[in-house]
Scaffold this motif. Structure first.
Motif, mmCIF file in Angstrom:
data_model
loop_
_atom_site.group_PDB
_atom_site.id
_atom_site.type_symbol
_atom_site.label_atom_id
_atom_site.label_comp_id
_atom_site.label_asym_id
_atom_site.label_seq_id
_atom_site.Cartn_x
_atom_site.Cartn_y
_atom_site.Cartn_z
ATOM 1 N N SER A 34 -70.498 -75.015 -66.505
ATOM 2 C CA SER A 34 -69.809 -75.187 -65.222
ATOM 3 C C SER A 34 -68.860 -74.024 -64.966
ATOM 4 O O SER A 34 -68.708 -73.558 -63.836
ATOM 5 N N GLU A 35 -68.214 -73.547 -66.025
ATOM 6 C CA GLU A 35 -67.351 -72.377 -65.880
ATOM 7 C C GLU A 35 -68.178 -71.144 -65.514
ATOM 8 O O GLU A 35 -67.740 -70.301 -64.724
ATOM 9 N N THR A 64 -61.548 -88.573 -54.146
ATOM 10 C CA THR A 64 -60.705 -87.908 -55.121
ATOM 11 C C THR A 64 -61.389 -86.655 -55.624
ATOM 12 O O THR A 64 -62.606 -86.527 -55.541
ATOM 13 N N ASP A 65 -60.602 -85.747 -56.146
ATOM 14 C CA ASP A 65 -61.157 -84.519 -56.707
ATOM 15 C C ASP A 65 -61.586 -84.690 -58.153
ATOM 16 O O ASP A 65 -62.185 -83.791 -58.736
ATOM 17 N N ASN A 66 -61.260 -85.836 -58.736
ATOM 18 C CA ASN A 66 -61.708 -86.098 -60.101
ATOM 19 C C ASN A 66 -63.205 -86.338 -60.105
ATOM 20 O O ASN A 66 -63.799 -86.749 -59.113
ATOM 21 N N THR A 101 -67.131 -85.186 -62.229
ATOM 22 C CA THR A 101 -67.908 -84.467 -63.234
ATOM 23 C C THR A 101 -67.383 -83.042 -63.408
ATOM 24 O O THR A 101 -66.619 -82.540 -62.588
ATOM 25 N N SER A 102 -67.858 -82.410 -64.474
ATOM 26 C CA SER A 102 -67.423 -81.034 -64.722
ATOM 27 C C SER A 102 -67.908 -80.101 -63.616
ATOM 28 O O SER A 102 -67.200 -79.160 -63.226
ATOM 29 N N TRP A 117 -68.419 -80.952 -60.440
ATOM 30 C CA TRP A 117 -67.612 -81.212 -59.247
ATOM 31 C C TRP A 117 -66.260 -80.508 -59.347
ATOM 32 O O TRP A 117 -65.790 -79.903 -58.380
ATOM 33 N N ARG A 118 -65.640 -80.575 -60.515
ATOM 34 C CA ARG A 118 -64.346 -79.901 -60.696
ATOM 35 C C ARG A 118 -64.504 -78.384 -60.571
ATOM 36 O O ARG A 118 -63.654 -77.706 -59.997
ATOM 37 N N ALA A 119 -65.611 -77.855 -61.108
ATOM 38 C CA ALA A 119 -65.855 -76.417 -61.004
ATOM 39 C C ALA A 119 -66.051 -76.002 -59.548
ATOM 40 O O ALA A 119 -65.474 -75.009 -59.075
ATOM 41 N N SER A 167 -64.945 -77.538 -57.009
ATOM 42 C CA SER A 167 -63.688 -77.719 -56.268
ATOM 43 C C SER A 167 -62.886 -76.422 -56.275
ATOM 44 O O SER A 167 -62.209 -76.086 -55.293
ATOM 45 N N VAL A 168 -62.966 -75.683 -57.389
ATOM 46 C CA VAL A 168 -62.302 -74.386 -57.459
ATOM 47 C C VAL A 168 -62.939 -73.422 -56.456
ATOM 48 O O VAL A 168 -62.246 -72.690 -55.742
#
Length: 298
Positions: free
Chosen positions: A214-215, A249-251, A253-254, A256-258, A260-261
């Motif tokens: 994800s990163e 919410t922004d919480n 999966t990995s 989704w969080r990636a 979001s950035v």
């Protein structure tokens, strides 16, 4: 789809801009008209003038010589009057290059459809993703005549497939989302240069991915994909039981969080979640509503 117009040669016209005069066709018309009206040539005038000069230089004692001189003068005047009446180039001769406006696409467009078909995507998730892409496919085909669509499926590896394989063939395996982005970038480099194509993408996944990958997705999106894309939409398929938790919410999966950035950095990136079939059309309208004109980042 915005059309521009470019001029295309379409024969000749009797009116137009002076800058569009066709010299060749104009002179051809002039020559034909002068022949038809028997406009005296310069050679004829020179011959009469030469004879007249010779006679005038001789002693003019004889009456026949004086009559000949008078006749030659009259003939010379007649030829000169006729040349003046019949212009060398008349307005009726002039022809202009004619141009018609030919519609051409202002820009070519390509849509990339990226779908996760790994083992973490159950039948329900795959069905919702396919429904979303079916709606997108119908929208593009009915709305645009000249938009190309590229289908990419991925598990731990990605590949470009045809429409039949994308929607109907089954496949399973591990999940490495970055492979789909790499395949998309490879295809863009080979077939769709960003200076000639407007590039759009839509991705559907359940969000399951390795944190390290994800990163890597963030790096690919920031460094390559979003610099080339006009617009990128991400749809995440979530469990209906989790929709009340993750729906606003922004919480999550990995992936989704990636993303979001990425969403915070790029205005031409949008993301949303789908929990059931009833969510597909509202989410589709939200993602593909008319957007303000965005410039590609350098």
């Amino acid at each position: 789809e915005i059309l521009s117009f470019k001029p295309r040669r379409a024969g000749f016209a009797a009116t137009g801009s002076p800058t569009n005069i066709n010299v060749g066709r104009t002179m051809r018309n002039s020559h034909g008209r002068r022949i038809a009206l028997r406009r005296p040539k310069q050679e004829e005038l020179d011959a009469v003038a030469e004879q007249l000069a010779i006679l005038e230089a001789e002693p003019q004692s004889a009456a026949p010589a004086r009559q000949r001189i008078a006749a030659l003068r009259e003939e010379l005047e007649r030829l000169e009057r006729r040349r003046k009446r019949i212009a060398y180039v008349d307005p009726v001769d002039i022809r202009f290059n004619r141009f018609d406006a030919q519609p051409v696409p202002n820009a070519n467009a390509v849509m990339f459809c990226l779908m996760d078909v790994s083992g973490s995507m159950g039948e329900r998730e795959k069905d919702l993703a396919k429904r979303f892409f079916v709606l997108l496919h119908l929208f593009l085909k009915r709305r645009y005549d000249r938009t190309e669509i590229v289908f990419i499926r991925h598990t731990h590896e990605a590949q470009e497939v045809d429409e039949e394989t994308f929607f109907y063939n089954t496949q399973s395996g591990g999940t490495v989302v970055s492979t789909a982005l790499e395949e998309m970038h490879r295809i863009i480099a080979q077939r769709y240069p960003s200076n000639e194509w407007n590039i759009y993408a839509a991705q559907a996944s359940d969000g399951d991915n390795f944190v390290t990958d994800s990163e890597r997705c963030i790096g690919l999106m920031d460094g390559q994909i979003m610099r080339l894309c006009q617009y990128f939409a991400y749809v995440e398929i979530i469990d209906e039981r989790e929709s009340h938790i993750f729906g606003s919410t922004d919480n999550g999966t990995s992936l989704w969080r990636a993303y979001s950035v990425v969403n915070q950095r790029w205005p031409n990136f949008q993301m949303s979640r789908i929990a059931n079939a009833a969510d597909i059309y509202p989410v589709f309208r939200q993602l593909f509503a008319r957007q303000p004109v965005l410039q590609k980042s350098a």
